[in-house]
Design an enzyme around this catalytic site. Structure first.
Site, PDB file in Angstrom:
ATOM      1  N   GLY A 130       0.439  -1.373   0.685  1.00 39.03           N
ATOM      2  CA  GLY A 130       0.126   0.073   0.335  1.00 39.03           C
ATOM      3  C   GLY A 130       0.801   1.285  -0.083  1.00 39.03           C
ATOM      4  CB  SER A 131       1.986   4.283  -1.306  1.00 39.48           C
ATOM      5  OG  SER A 131       0.467   3.920  -1.794  1.00 39.48           O
ATOM      6  N   GLY A 132       0.597   5.636   0.713  1.00 43.62           N
ATOM      7  CA  GLY A 132      -0.569   7.181   1.368  1.00 43.62           C
ATOM      8  C   GLY A 132      -1.152   6.925   2.345  1.00 43.62           C
ATOM      9  CB  SER A 133      -1.064   7.132   5.459  1.00 43.39           C
ATOM     10  OG  SER A 133       0.728   7.653   5.310  1.00 43.39           O
ATOM     11  N   GLY A 187      -4.786   2.788   5.553  1.00 41.44           N
ATOM     12  CA  GLY A 187      -4.480   2.001   6.635  1.00 41.44           C
ATOM     13  C   GLY A 187      -3.869   2.170   7.025  1.00 41.44           C
ATOM     14  NE  ARG A 203       5.303   5.325  -3.082  1.00 37.73           N
ATOM     15  CZ  ARG A 203       5.547   6.424  -2.251  1.00 37.73           C
ATOM     16  NH1 ARG A 203       5.849   7.017  -2.714  1.00 37.73           N
ATOM     17  NH2 ARG A 203       4.909   6.003  -1.672  1.00 37.73           N
TER      18      ARG A 203
END
Length: 408
Positions: free
Chosen positions: A155-158, A160, A276
């Site tokens: 995942g990404s972007g915090s 969860g 990335r």
């Protein structure tokens, strides 16, 4: 005939549009391959060629890419979406085009695998456990000791990511995450203490260190960034060396990397390595502060060129994100004109428009906009960004009557 630069899916924060624009600037035709191109408004607005395809099926993509290579000529394959960087790297390698090691990227994207490899290399040992059941998450938390952080392994972007202070919170959040069929597994980690920073790396060289500002716990929403971070040179060098040791241990030495860490009293401790470019408009902060265009450099690298990443100026840049104060109906915005009057303002934007029903999630999707500044000193850049942020007020009808609230 222009050679094609293929993008496998895109992100939605604006970088995808910049990647396509940069490809054109460099003389290539950008082509977005996506399961649903309409998800990205810039495709229509900028007349970017798109091809609809099942991007989750490598066989389908391989056939399509090979066909394009035979008919048009493909100069490079990449992605501005973290979820598809490994896929793009695999396809690029099959055509003999530049790119990162696909296996290293895939392993890095699994946060549990990343932790294991870093443990084996002795880079940083943060207690953790990978689990697939809520009961196992509780047992892991008992072994690690409360509080703990729970996050999906991918995942990404915090999204969860949550601090859990009790066993009840561990069990409840684990159940919520595992109810998502795309989750698969969770990582339970000890809490890493200290101020948060990120190290921006390009092609195995450190570009700089970013200071991060987080929102309120139990979430880890990034509310702002400052670049370069106000650190003594010895501390910055130590952080940079630590980040490079981590990326090299993971076999990542090609292109852009974004390493998140916390600086404790004893030493830096790794949060995660991202294979990335940084999100949160950090590449734009870097460009404003140093003149280095990391998006252009990434595109150039993908087509086999040697990018220039030497600083051409010494400035400071800051960004502050705008978030709603409450859940409810966002029906108006005040203070935009006042915010636009802030000194050193380079970019003020709203990502969405009212009226809009707000349900805060505790991740990057809570952001409604940002104010970005650059100035000769960090103090001036930060003060200007805060001035613009505080000038804006979102009207949110939390109780059905409409209340005035300043952005948090």
């Amino acid at each position: 005939m222009l050679r094609l630069l293929l993008f496998i899916e895109s992100n939605t924060s604006g970088t995808g549009r910049l990647f396509a624009h940069t490809a054109r600037t460099l003389g290539f035709e950008p082509v977005l391959i996506s399961r649903q191109p309409s998800r990205y408004p810039y495709v229509t607005e900028d007349a970017v060629r798109s091809i609809e395809a099942n991007t989750a099926d490598l066989t389908v993509l391989r056939s399509l890419v090979q066909q394009l290579a035979r008919s048009k000529g493909v100069a490079g394959i990449t992605s501005s979406s973290e979820y598809f960087i490994a896929t793009a790297a695999r396809l690029a390698a099959e055509l003999g085009l530049p790119g990162p090691d696909a296996d290293a990227v895939a392993a890095c994207r699994n946060k549990a695998t990343q932790r294991r490899r870093l443990d084996e290399a002795g880079v940083d040992r943060v207690r953790h456990a990978e689990v697939t059941e809520a009961a196992d998450a509780v047992q892991a938390a008992i072994g690690i000791g409360l509080p703990v952080v729970l996050k999906p392994v991918a995942g990404s972007g915090s999204v969860g990511v949550r601090l859990c202070a009790t066993m009840a919170e561990v069990a409840a959040h684990a159940r919520v995450l595992l109810a998502d069929p795309t989750c698969g597994a969770l990582l339970v980690e000890e809490v890493v203490r200290g101020d948060e920073y990120s190290v921006e790396i390009f092609h195995d060289a450190v570009i700089g260190v970013t200071r991060k500002h987080l929102g309120a716990l139990p979430h880890f929403v990034e509310m702002g960034h400052d670049f370069p971070a106000p650190l003594a040179s010895t501390v910055a060098d130590r952080i940079a060396g630590f980040a490079l040791a981590a990326t090299r241990a993971l076999g990542l030495t090609w292109g852009p990397l974004h390493v998140e860490l916390r600086l404790g009293e004893d030493s830096p401790h790794l949060m995660e390595v991202n294979p990335r470019l940084a999100g949160g408009f950090i590449p734009e902060l870097v460009r404003q502060a140093t003149g280095i265009d990391l998006i252009r450099a990434t595109v150039e690298l993908a087509v086999g060129r040697t990018p220039e990443v030497t600083p051409t100026r010494q400035e400071h840049a800051a960004i502050r994100f705008l978030t709603p104060p409450d859940d409810g109906l966002w029906f108006a915005t005040e203070g935009l004109e006042a915010a636009r009057g802030a000194p050193f303002l380079r970019d003020l934007r709203l990502y969405r428009a009212s009226p809009l029903l707000i349900a805060r999630r505790g991740d990057f999707q809570d952001r409604l906009g940002h104010a970005l500044t650059s100035a000769p000193t960090l103090e001036a850049a930060v003060a200007a960004a805060e001035l613009a942020r505080c000038a804006i007020r979102f009207r949110v009808a939390a109780d059905g009557t409409g209340t005035l609230a300043t952005v948090a």
